[in-house]
Design a protein around this motif. Structure first.
Motif, PDB file in Angstrom:
ATOM      1  N   ILE A  64      61.132  33.930 -17.336  1.00 64.91           N
ATOM      2  CA  ILE A  64      60.395  33.945 -15.948  1.00 64.91           C
ATOM      3  C   ILE A  64      59.668  35.264 -15.994  1.00 64.91           C
ATOM      4  O   ILE A  64      58.302  35.129 -15.302  1.00 64.91           O
ATOM      5  CB  ILE A  64      61.326  33.813 -14.669  1.00 64.91           C
ATOM      6  N   THR A  65      59.923  36.449 -16.360  1.00 60.74           N
ATOM      7  CA  THR A  65      58.965  37.565 -16.241  1.00 60.74           C
ATOM      8  C   THR A  65      57.801  37.222 -17.211  1.00 60.74           C
ATOM      9  O   THR A  65      56.767  37.733 -16.770  1.00 60.74           O
ATOM     10  CB  THR A  65      59.727  38.861 -17.009  1.00 60.74           C
ATOM     11  N   TRP A  66      58.041  36.634 -18.383  1.00 59.88           N
ATOM     12  CA  TRP A  66      57.001  36.265 -19.209  1.00 59.88           C
ATOM     13  C   TRP A  66      55.739  35.369 -18.455  1.00 59.88           C
ATOM     14  O   TRP A  66      54.695  35.393 -18.494  1.00 59.88           O
ATOM     15  CB  TRP A  66      57.474  35.524 -20.461  1.00 59.88           C
ATOM     16  N   GLU A  67      56.360  34.271 -17.841  1.00 60.37           N
ATOM     17  CA  GLU A  67      55.828  33.478 -16.939  1.00 60.37           C
ATOM     18  C   GLU A  67      54.811  34.309 -16.051  1.00 60.37           C
ATOM     19  O   GLU A  67      53.668  34.046 -15.693  1.00 60.37           O
ATOM     20  CB  GLU A  67      56.566  32.342 -16.192  1.00 60.37           C
ATOM     21  N   GLY A  68      55.447  35.046 -15.183  1.00 57.07           N
ATOM     22  CA  GLY A  68      54.651  36.140 -14.364  1.00 57.07           C
ATOM     23  C   GLY A  68      53.718  36.670 -14.871  1.00 57.07           C
ATOM     24  O   GLY A  68      52.423  36.929 -14.385  1.00 57.07           O
ATOM     25  N   ARG A  69      53.869  37.345 -16.145  1.00 59.48           N
ATOM     26  CA  ARG A  69      52.616  38.018 -16.829  1.00 59.48           C
ATOM     27  C   ARG A  69      51.640  37.279 -17.180  1.00 59.48           C
ATOM     28  O   ARG A  69      50.480  37.564 -16.919  1.00 59.48           O
ATOM     29  CB  ARG A  69      53.267  38.708 -18.245  1.00 59.48           C
ATOM     30  N   VAL A  70      51.980  35.858 -17.440  1.00 56.19           N
ATOM     31  CA  VAL A  70      50.706  34.965 -17.917  1.00 56.19           C
ATOM     32  C   VAL A  70      50.027  34.745 -16.537  1.00 56.19           C
ATOM     33  O   VAL A  70      48.823  34.540 -16.830  1.00 56.19           O
ATOM     34  CB  VAL A  70      51.230  33.831 -18.774  1.00 56.19           C
ATOM     35  N   ILE A  71      50.684  34.441 -15.466  1.00 54.20           N
ATOM     36  CA  ILE A  71      50.015  34.095 -14.423  1.00 54.20           C
ATOM     37  C   ILE A  71      49.133  35.350 -13.717  1.00 54.20           C
ATOM     38  O   ILE A  71      48.127  35.085 -13.508  1.00 54.20           O
ATOM     39  CB  ILE A  71      51.143  33.680 -13.227  1.00 54.20           C
ATOM     40  N   ALA A  72      49.559  36.494 -14.037  1.00 51.35           N
ATOM     41  CA  ALA A  72      48.990  37.790 -13.431  1.00 51.35           C
ATOM     42  C   ALA A  72      47.354  37.913 -14.469  1.00 51.35           C
ATOM     43  O   ALA A  72      46.634  38.308 -14.013  1.00 51.35           O
ATOM     44  CB  ALA A  72      49.787  38.715 -13.716  1.00 51.35           C
ATOM     45  N   ALA A  73      47.954  37.657 -15.697  1.00 51.93           N
ATOM     46  CA  ALA A  73      46.636  37.774 -16.518  1.00 51.93           C
ATOM     47  C   ALA A  73      45.762  36.838 -16.359  1.00 51.93           C
ATOM     48  O   ALA A  73      44.424  36.969 -16.394  1.00 51.93           O
ATOM     49  CB  ALA A  73      47.111  37.726 -18.149  1.00 51.93           C
ATOM     50  N   HIS A  74      45.787  35.524 -16.036  1.00 49.08           N
ATOM     51  CA  HIS A  74      45.028  34.545 -15.634  1.00 49.08           C
ATOM     52  C   HIS A  74      44.134  35.120 -14.426  1.00 49.08           C
ATOM     53  O   HIS A  74      43.127  34.723 -14.177  1.00 49.08           O
ATOM     54  CB  HIS A  74      45.740  33.366 -15.594  1.00 49.08           C
ATOM     55  N   HIS A  75      44.880  35.493 -13.447  1.00 47.58           N
ATOM     56  CA  HIS A  75      44.231  35.870 -12.284  1.00 47.58           C
ATOM     57  C   HIS A  75      43.381  36.847 -12.263  1.00 47.58           C
ATOM     58  O   HIS A  75      42.089  36.914 -11.791  1.00 47.58           O
ATOM     59  CB  HIS A  75      45.529  36.532 -11.148  1.00 47.58           C
ATOM     60  N   SER A  76      43.653  37.987 -13.425  1.00 42.10           N
ATOM     61  CA  SER A  76      42.733  38.989 -13.563  1.00 42.10           C
ATOM     62  C   SER A  76      41.512  38.553 -14.279  1.00 42.10           C
ATOM     63  O   SER A  76      40.338  38.761 -14.039  1.00 42.10           O
ATOM     64  CB  SER A  76      43.183  40.030 -14.425  1.00 42.10           C
ATOM     65  N   LEU A  77      41.854  37.471 -15.273  1.00 45.53           N
ATOM     66  CA  LEU A  77      40.774  36.815 -16.062  1.00 45.53           C
ATOM     67  C   LEU A  77      39.777  36.279 -15.266  1.00 45.53           C
ATOM     68  O   LEU A  77      38.470  35.913 -15.342  1.00 45.53           O
ATOM     69  CB  LEU A  77      41.214  35.797 -17.247  1.00 45.53           C
ATOM     70  N   ALA A  78      40.205  35.127 -14.076  1.00 40.66           N
ATOM     71  CA  ALA A  78      39.587  34.334 -13.177  1.00 40.66           C
ATOM     72  C   ALA A  78      38.573  35.343 -12.393  1.00 40.66           C
ATOM     73  O   ALA A  78      37.434  34.956 -12.317  1.00 40.66           O
ATOM     74  CB  ALA A  78      40.406  33.667 -12.378  1.00 40.66           C
ATOM     75  N   HIS A  79      39.014  36.434 -11.957  1.00 41.70           N
ATOM     76  CA  HIS A  79      38.386  37.627 -11.367  1.00 41.70           C
ATOM     77  C   HIS A  79      37.032  38.029 -12.241  1.00 41.70           C
ATOM     78  O   HIS A  79      36.005  38.207 -11.613  1.00 41.70           O
ATOM     79  CB  HIS A  79      39.092  38.436 -10.684  1.00 41.70           C
ATOM     80  N   ALA A  80      37.417  38.278 -13.271  1.00 46.91           N
ATOM     81  CA  ALA A  80      36.647  38.890 -14.339  1.00 46.91           C
ATOM     82  C   ALA A  80      35.150  37.999 -14.570  1.00 46.91           C
ATOM     83  O   ALA A  80      34.147  38.179 -14.726  1.00 46.91           O
ATOM     84  CB  ALA A  80      37.179  39.530 -15.462  1.00 46.91           C
ATOM     85  N   GLN A  81      35.845  36.697 -14.590  1.00 48.26           N
ATOM     86  CA  GLN A  81      34.720  35.656 -14.923  1.00 48.26           C
ATOM     87  C   GLN A  81      34.011  35.339 -14.069  1.00 48.26           C
ATOM     88  O   GLN A  81      32.752  35.148 -14.145  1.00 48.26           O
ATOM     89  CB  GLN A  81      35.704  34.475 -15.418  1.00 48.26           C
ATOM     90  N   GLU A  82      34.379  35.539 -12.867  1.00 46.58           N
ATOM     91  CA  GLU A  82      33.500  35.395 -11.635  1.00 46.58           C
ATOM     92  C   GLU A  82      32.654  36.448 -11.544  1.00 46.58           C
ATOM     93  O   GLU A  82      31.264  36.245 -11.173  1.00 46.58           O
ATOM     94  CB  GLU A  82      34.207  35.295 -10.232  1.00 46.58           C
ATOM     95  N   GLN A  83      33.056  37.591 -11.935  1.00 42.91           N
ATOM     96  CA  GLN A  83      32.186  38.995 -11.826  1.00 42.91           C
ATOM     97  C   GLN A  83      31.028  38.635 -12.975  1.00 42.91           C
ATOM     98  O   GLN A  83      29.952  39.122 -12.693  1.00 42.91           O
ATOM     99  CB  GLN A  83      32.976  40.155 -12.111  1.00 42.91           C
ATOM    100  N   VAL A  84      31.278  38.351 -14.076  1.00 41.04           N
ATOM    101  CA  VAL A  84      30.415  38.436 -15.224  1.00 41.04           C
ATOM    102  C   VAL A  84      29.533  37.314 -15.160  1.00 41.04           C
ATOM    103  O   VAL A  84      28.286  37.466 -15.659  1.00 41.04           O
ATOM    104  CB  VAL A  84      31.256  38.109 -16.574  1.00 41.04           C
ATOM    105  N   LYS A  85      29.305  36.271 -14.317  1.00 38.61           N
ATOM    106  CA  LYS A  85      28.756  35.388 -14.135  1.00 38.61           C
ATOM    107  C   LYS A  85      27.339  35.739 -13.567  1.00 38.61           C
ATOM    108  O   LYS A  85      26.284  35.279 -13.897  1.00 38.61           O
ATOM    109  CB  LYS A  85      29.387  33.861 -13.316  1.00 38.61           C
TER     110      LYS A  85
END
Length: 220
Positions: free
Chosen positions: A107-128
């Motif tokens: 479950i800790t791994w799942e949390g890291r994946v979800i957190a990384a996706h959150h950071s990526l989604a934010h960065a993707q909005e910014q880079v657009k």
């Protein structure tokens, strides 16, 4: 020793030069097939000629630089055929690693994946809205997301191969960013579905989405 053994100064310098060269190759500052002259690179990045040569040798092992006893070093080619070959291999390697991670990750791994996706989604909005200013942040977030997806696979060798292939694919993706041809809306949907499949342990959906995300480099 309290803080462990420190790296030799030369090893640190080589690491810094390697990182700078890797970045500039990825971002097209050093274009495909460009001849890499030791003295010119030394003046640009610092360090000794020996340190620059060691950095180029490391990048040659990663597939970003080509070395020849006759012609020295040059940036590796970046043809459509190169991209297709990298994408095919990435899809095979990363899907295998993700499948193993889904089998063994906690479950800790799942949390890291979800957190990384959150950071990526934010960065993707910014880079657009600011591709030039936010490209490095977006690139780093995308890399971390893929690292998190496979880090629970239990195979350091598989992870090392994935990282090598990912580095080889970066300049194609960053070129697409510079050219404004990335369909971020479609990419967002794929990445969200992939992330949602992880805590559900939906192997079939996760692998399908990961393959689509990797093959996105071919189609934009």
């Amino acid at each position: 020793m309290l803080f462990g053994k420190q790296k030799p100064e030369n090893e640190t310098v080589v690491g810094l030069i390697t990182s700078a060269l890797r970045r500039d190759i990825a971002f097209g500052e050093l274009p495909p097939d460009k001849k890499l002259k030791i003295e010119e690179l030394r003046m640009r990045y610092g360090g000794s000629g020996h340190s620059v040569r060691e950095a180029l040798t490391l990048l040659s092992a990663e597939g970003l630089v080509e070395a020849s006893s006759q012609r020295g070093f040059r940036v590796a080619s970046a043809t459509q055929e190169d991209l297709e070959d990298i994408v095919r291999l990435r899809a095979q390697i990363e899907c295998m690693a993700l499948e193993w991670s889904l089998e063994h990750g906690d479950i800790t791994w799942e949390g890291r994946v979800i957190a990384a996706h959150h950071s990526l989604a934010h960065a993707q909005e910014q880079v657009k809205s600011a591709p030039q200013d936010r490209a490095l942040e977006w690139d780093a977030a995308a890399r971390i997301f893929h690292v998190r997806l496979i880090e629970a696979c239990g195979s350091p060798r598989l992870i090392a191969i994935q990282q090598k292939l990912y580095d080889q694919s970066r300049r194609f993706r960053l070129a697409a960013l510079r050219e404004g041809v990335l369909d971020f809306a479609a990419l967002k949907v794929i990445q969200q579905s992939l992330t949602d499949a992880v805590p559900k342990r939906d192997v079939q959906l996760a692998l399908q989405c990961l393959r689509k995300e990797i093959e996105f480099d071919l189609n934009g």
